[in-house]
Design a protein around this motif. Structure first.
Motif, PDB file in Angstrom:
ATOM      1  N   ARG A 378       0.818  -1.207   0.000  1.00 53.42           N
ATOM      2  CA  ARG A 378       0.000   0.000   0.000  1.00 53.42           C
ATOM      3  C   ARG A 378       0.855   1.262   0.000  1.00 53.42           C
ATOM      4  O   ARG A 378       0.393   2.328  -0.416  1.00 53.42           O
ATOM      5  N   LEU A 379       2.106   1.150   0.465  1.00 51.13           N
ATOM      6  CA  LEU A 379       2.996   2.310   0.472  1.00 51.13           C
ATOM      7  C   LEU A 379       3.228   2.829  -0.936  1.00 51.13           C
ATOM      8  O   LEU A 379       3.412   4.030  -1.142  1.00 51.13           O
ATOM      9  N   TRP A 380       3.202   1.945  -1.928  1.00 47.75           N
ATOM     10  CA  TRP A 380       3.473   2.300  -3.317  1.00 47.75           C
ATOM     11  C   TRP A 380       2.240   2.212  -4.215  1.00 47.75           C
ATOM     12  O   TRP A 380       2.262   2.767  -5.315  1.00 47.75           O
ATOM     13  N   GLY A 381       1.181   1.526  -3.783  1.00 42.68           N
ATOM     14  CA  GLY A 381       0.135   1.217  -4.747  1.00 42.68           C
ATOM     15  C   GLY A 381      -1.287   1.553  -4.396  1.00 42.68           C
ATOM     16  O   GLY A 381      -2.199   1.281  -5.194  1.00 42.68           O
ATOM     17  N   ALA A 382      -1.556   2.169  -3.234  1.00 38.54           N
ATOM     18  CA  ALA A 382      -2.942   2.307  -2.771  1.00 38.54           C
ATOM     19  C   ALA A 382      -3.825   3.078  -3.741  1.00 38.54           C
ATOM     20  O   ALA A 382      -4.940   2.644  -4.067  1.00 38.54           O
ATOM     21  N   PHE A 383      -3.385   4.226  -4.202  1.00 37.91           N
ATOM     22  CA  PHE A 383      -4.250   5.078  -5.023  1.00 37.91           C
ATOM     23  C   PHE A 383      -4.459   4.504  -6.426  1.00 37.91           C
ATOM     24  O   PHE A 383      -5.602   4.438  -6.900  1.00 37.91           O
ATOM     25  N   PRO A 384      -3.416   4.060  -7.123  1.00 37.97           N
ATOM     26  CA  PRO A 384      -3.656   3.392  -8.408  1.00 37.97           C
ATOM     27  C   PRO A 384      -4.497   2.132  -8.275  1.00 37.97           C
ATOM     28  O   PRO A 384      -5.249   1.785  -9.198  1.00 37.97           O
ATOM     29  N   ARG A 385      -4.397   1.439  -7.151  1.00 41.41           N
ATOM     30  CA  ARG A 385      -5.220   0.234  -6.970  1.00 41.41           C
ATOM     31  C   ARG A 385      -6.697   0.593  -6.880  1.00 41.41           C
ATOM     32  O   ARG A 385      -7.555  -0.129  -7.417  1.00 41.41           O
ATOM     33  N   VAL A 386      -7.024   1.678  -6.192  1.00 44.87           N
ATOM     34  CA  VAL A 386      -8.420   2.117  -6.147  1.00 44.87           C
ATOM     35  C   VAL A 386      -8.910   2.457  -7.545  1.00 44.87           C
ATOM     36  O   VAL A 386      -9.991   2.028  -7.974  1.00 44.87           O
ATOM     37  N   LEU A 387      -8.122   3.242  -8.280  1.00 48.93           N
ATOM     38  CA  LEU A 387      -8.555   3.702  -9.603  1.00 48.93           C
ATOM     39  C   LEU A 387      -8.579   2.584 -10.635  1.00 48.93           C
ATOM     40  O   LEU A 387      -9.462   2.550 -11.493  1.00 48.93           O
ATOM     41  N   GLY A 388      -7.599   1.677 -10.565  1.00 50.76           N
ATOM     42  CA  GLY A 388      -7.521   0.605 -11.540  1.00 50.76           C
ATOM     43  C   GLY A 388      -8.358  -0.599 -11.162  1.00 50.76           C
ATOM     44  O   GLY A 388      -9.353  -0.923 -11.816  1.00 50.76           O
ATOM     45  N   HIS A 389      -7.993  -1.250 -10.079  1.00 52.50           N
ATOM     46  CA  HIS A 389      -8.651  -2.503  -9.704  1.00 52.50           C
ATOM     47  C   HIS A 389     -10.098  -2.296  -9.268  1.00 52.50           C
ATOM     48  O   HIS A 389     -11.023  -2.932  -9.805  1.00 52.50           O
ATOM     49  N   TYR A 390     -10.315  -1.408  -8.290  1.00 46.40           N
ATOM     50  CA  TYR A 390     -11.658  -1.299  -7.710  1.00 46.40           C
ATOM     51  C   TYR A 390     -12.607  -0.441  -8.537  1.00 46.40           C
ATOM     52  O   TYR A 390     -13.810  -0.722  -8.581  1.00 46.40           O
ATOM     53  N   CYS A 391     -12.098   0.597  -9.177  1.00 49.32           N
ATOM     54  CA  CYS A 391     -12.977   1.455  -9.978  1.00 49.32           C
ATOM     55  C   CYS A 391     -13.161   0.901 -11.386  1.00 49.32           C
ATOM     56  O   CYS A 391     -14.269   0.543 -11.782  1.00 49.32           O
ATOM     57  N   ARG A 392     -12.090   0.816 -12.149  1.00 50.20           N
ATOM     58  CA  ARG A 392     -12.208   0.395 -13.551  1.00 50.20           C
ATOM     59  C   ARG A 392     -12.556  -1.079 -13.694  1.00 50.20           C
ATOM     60  O   ARG A 392     -13.485  -1.444 -14.425  1.00 50.20           O
ATOM     61  N   ASP A 393     -11.821  -1.955 -12.997  1.00 44.36           N
ATOM     62  CA  ASP A 393     -11.968  -3.385 -13.234  1.00 44.36           C
ATOM     63  C   ASP A 393     -13.145  -4.005 -12.479  1.00 44.36           C
ATOM     64  O   ASP A 393     -13.835  -4.876 -13.010  1.00 44.36           O
ATOM     65  N   GLN A 394     -13.381  -3.558 -11.245  1.00 47.65           N
ATOM     66  CA  GLN A 394     -14.437  -4.140 -10.426  1.00 47.65           C
ATOM     67  C   GLN A 394     -15.727  -3.331 -10.429  1.00 47.65           C
ATOM     68  O   GLN A 394     -16.778  -3.835 -10.019  1.00 47.65           O
ATOM     69  N   GLY A 395     -15.671  -2.061 -10.869  1.00 48.93           N
ATOM     70  CA  GLY A 395     -16.877  -1.240 -10.934  1.00 48.93           C
ATOM     71  C   GLY A 395     -17.481  -0.910  -9.583  1.00 48.93           C
ATOM     72  O   GLY A 395     -18.698  -0.701  -9.470  1.00 48.93           O
ATOM     73  N   LEU A 396     -16.643  -0.827  -8.544  1.00 52.44           N
ATOM     74  CA  LEU A 396     -17.159  -0.534  -7.210  1.00 52.44           C
ATOM     75  C   LEU A 396     -17.763   0.859  -7.144  1.00 52.44           C
ATOM     76  O   LEU A 396     -18.743   1.090  -6.436  1.00 52.44           O
ATOM     77  N   PHE A 397     -17.165   1.805  -7.869  1.00 53.70           N
ATOM     78  CA  PHE A 397     -17.717   3.151  -8.041  1.00 53.70           C
ATOM     79  C   PHE A 397     -17.200   3.680  -9.362  1.00 53.70           C
ATOM     80  O   PHE A 397     -16.284   3.117  -9.969  1.00 53.70           O
ATOM     81  N   ASP A 398     -17.812   4.764  -9.860  1.00 47.98           N
ATOM     82  CA  ASP A 398     -17.339   5.304 -11.130  1.00 47.98           C
ATOM     83  C   ASP A 398     -16.116   6.188 -10.894  1.00 47.98           C
ATOM     84  O   ASP A 398     -15.738   6.498  -9.753  1.00 47.98           O
TER      85      ASP A 398
END
Length: 492
Positions: A378-398
Motif C-alpha cells: 500500500r505504500l506504493w500502490g494504494a491510489f492506483p489500486r483504487v482507480l484501476g482494480h476497484y474502480c475500472r476493473d471491479q466497478g465498485l464506483f465510477d
C-alpha cells in the motif's frame, strides 16, 4: 487581455477534467500561474510558456493521502517518490496517535512510536519546529500533520499504564494548543496501542476539545477492531461529540476471522451516528494491514508476513509460519524471538474491504510505513489500486466518485480549502493519468514497485513527475491549517 491570448506558466491542454466534486468529466484547458490554477478554458484555447498535450487523458486534483506515517520520511527522504509516483501531492502525517512532534526524546521511543523514528529523530520540542523542518527539507509533496496522543503521553505521562493525572492532562493540552496554533490539523489517537491503552475517554476529550477550539479534527485508531469493534466505534465518536470535533475513523476494518462480515453492522452504526455529528473514515484497498508484530495477535490461523525485525533483519519478507518451522517453534514463540519487529497481518475479508471502500464517507489513505525493510505494498500502490482494480476493473464506483474520495472529500474533511478541486484560485496540485492504463504493480512479494498509467504530477504548478520519473522539482511544503483558507479567485 482575454483568456484566449493570455500567457500562463503552464497550460494542460485538452484534458478530460475531473474537478474533484464527483461530477462528470469535461474536456478543457487548465492554465497555471504562480502556483495556482489561473484559468479553465475551452480545449486548445489557452496558451502558456509550457504546454502539455493531455488529449485522451484524465486530469484530477492531486491526490491527498488521508492516512500516512510520513512524518520522518518527509525529512529524511523528501523526494517521497513512493507517494509522488501514485499521483499523491499532499500527505496527512501524524496518524493513529504517533507524530514526530512535540517530543524531544530522552530515551528510545516505545512501540508504535518506533515505527516512525529512533531517539534522535524525536527532536522537536514544539510542533512549529517540526513544520519548519519540513519546509527546510523541501519535500516533493505537501505535508500536513496531526498531533499524536501517544506522543503526548510519552512526553508527559509518568506511568503509561495509568490514566494521566490532572497536571499531566494540563501539560498535554498546552502542547496541543501550541501545535494547533502552529498549524496542526487536529489530534490523532491510537488507543489500541500500549502507550495510550490506559487513557480513559475523558483524557481524550480534554485534548480533542483543545483541538476543536482551534478548528481541528479528532482522528482515532479505535481501541478495538476485533470483537469489541462496535463499542470502540461508539467510544471514538462519543469523544468527538463531547469535544465538538469532527471525527475521522482510521483505516476502518473488522479484523480477524471471527469478525468477518461485521462491516454490515459497523457501517450501519457509523451511518446512524453521522446523522448527529460529522464522522468520516479512511481505508486502504487491501485485505491485509501492517503494524508492529505483537505475539498476542498471532493466532496460527491468519497469515502473518514479517516486515522487519531488529534482532533478525534477515527474516524480513518471510511468513511467520515459515520462520517458526525453521526454528522448530510455534508461531507465538517465533514472534517473541523476532521482537521488536513489524508485520503484515492478513486479517480482513474482501467483501468487508469492498463494503468499507464503497461507503460514501470513506476517504482513501495508504497507511504505509515508509521505514519498514519489507513494506506493505500500500505504500506504493494504494491510489492506483483504487482507480484501476476497484474502480475500472471491479466497478465498485465510477471514476468521478473514486477521484472525489481522494481529493475533495479529504480536503473538506481536514479543512484544506486550497486543495482537492480544480477551480480558479486554488493550488495547482494536479495529476494527469490514463484511466484505461492506471494500475498498481506493488505486491506483497515485491512491494517497492511504482504504478503505471501516471503521466505527470504538478505540485504548486511545477511538474514534479513526468512519464514515471521524478523531475527533481520539489515544491511541496508544510501545510499549516490556518493558511489553508481560500484565496481570492483571480479572474483572467
Amino acid at each position: 487581455m482575454s483568456a484566449a491570448v493570455a500567457s500562463f506558466d503552464t497550460v494542460i491542454a485538452d484534458a478530460l477534467v475531473y474537478d474533484g466534486d464527483g461530477g462528470t468529466g469535461y474536456r478543457a484547458d487548465v492554465a497555471v500561474r504562480d502556483g495556482r490554477i489561473a484559468a479553465i478554458g475551452a480545449p486548445r484555447s489557452l496558451r502558456g510558456r509550457i504546454e502539455q498535450d493531455a488529449h485522451g487523458l484524465a486530469l484530477a486534483p492531486g491526490f491527498i493521502d488521508a492516512h500516512t506515517h510520513d512524518d520522518r520520511a518527509a525529512l529524511d527522504d523528501p523526494a517521497l517518490f513512493n507517494k509522488l509516483s501514485q499521483g499523491v501531492t499532499t500527505v496527512i502525517a501524524g496518524n493513529f496517535g504517533i507524530s514526530l512532534a512535540p517530543w524531544r526524546a530522552g530515551r528510545e521511543p516505545p512501540a508504535p512510536l518506533s515505527l516512525i523514528g529512533r531517539r534522535e529523530d524525536f527532536r522537536f520540542d514544539a510542533f512549529a519546529d517540526y513544520l519548519d523542518a519540513v519546509d527546510a527539507a523541501a519535500p516533493a509533496v505537501n505535508v500536513a500533520a496531526l498531533i499524536g496522543h501517544s506522543t503526548l503521553r510519552v512526553a508527559e505521562v509518568a506511568d503509561l499504564d495509568h490514566p494521566a493525572d490532572a497536571a499531566e492532562v494540563a501539560r498535554m493540552r498546552a502542547r496541543v494548543g501550541e501545535a494547533m496554533r502552529a498549524g496542526a490539523l487536529g489530534l490523532s489517537s491510537g488507543l489500541f496501542y500500549r502507550p495510550s491503552r490506559a487513557a480513559p475517554n475523558s483524557e481524550v476529550i480534554a485534548l480533542a476539545s483543545e483541538s476543536a477550539a482551534h478548528g481541528g479534527v479528532y482522528a482515532s485508531h479505535i481501541r478495538d477492531e476485533y470483537d469489541g469493534v462496535l463499542a470502540a466505534l461508539d467510544e471514538a465518536i462519543d469523544a468527538g461529540e463531547a469535544a465538538r470535533a469532527p471525527v475521522i475513523l482510521s483505516h476502518h476494518k473488522c479484523a480477524g476471522p471471527a469478525n468477518w462480515g461485521r462491516t454490515v453492522q459497523t457501517l450501519a452504526r457509523i451511518d446512524e451516528r453521522r446523522r448527529r455529528h460529522p464522522v468520516a473514515l479512511d481505508a486502504y484497498p487491501y485485505t491485509a494491514g501492517s503494524t508492529v508484530l505483537d505475539p498476542d495477535y498471532v493466532d496460527g490461523v491468519i497469515r502473518i508476513l514479517v516486515s522487519w525485525s531488529q534482532p533478525h533483519p534477515e527474516q524480513a519478507g518471510r511468513d511467520l509460519a515459515e520462520i517458526a518451522a525453521d526454528w522448530n517453534l510455534d508461531q507465538k514463540q517465533a514472534a517473541q524471538r523476532l521482537l521488536p519487529a513489524g508485520a503484515v497481518y492478513f486479517q480482513m475479508r474482501e467483501d468487508d474491504v469492498r463494503r468499507v471502500l464503497g461507503f460514501e464517507a470513506t476517504m482513501i489513505g495508504s497507511d504505509g510505513l515508509p521505514h519498514d525493510a519489507h513494506p506493505h505494498p500500500r505504500l506504493w500502490g494504494a491510489f492506483p489500486r483504487v482507480l484501476g482494480h476497484y474502480c475500472r476493473d471491479q466497478g465498485l464506483f465510477d471514476l468521478p466518485e473514486a477521484i472525489r474520495r481522494m481529493t475533495a472529500l479529504t480536503a473538506d474533511t481536514f479543512g484544506l480549502r486550497r486543495r482537492g478541486r480544480i477551480a480558479p484560485g486554488l493550488a495547482a496540485d494536479l495529476v494527469l493519468f490514463d484511466p484505461a492504463a492506471i494500475a498498481d504493480r506493488a505486491t506483497f512479494a515485491e512491494p517497492r514497485q511504482a504504478a503505471t498509467g501516471i503521466h505527470a504530477v504538478w505540485v504548486a504548478g511545477v511538474c514534479a513527475l513526468r512519464d514515471g520519473a521524478a523531475t527533481g522539482e520539489r515544491r511541496g511544503r508544510a501545510l499549516r491549517r490556518q493558511h489553508e483558507r481560500l484565496l481570492n479567485v483571480e479572474h483572467v
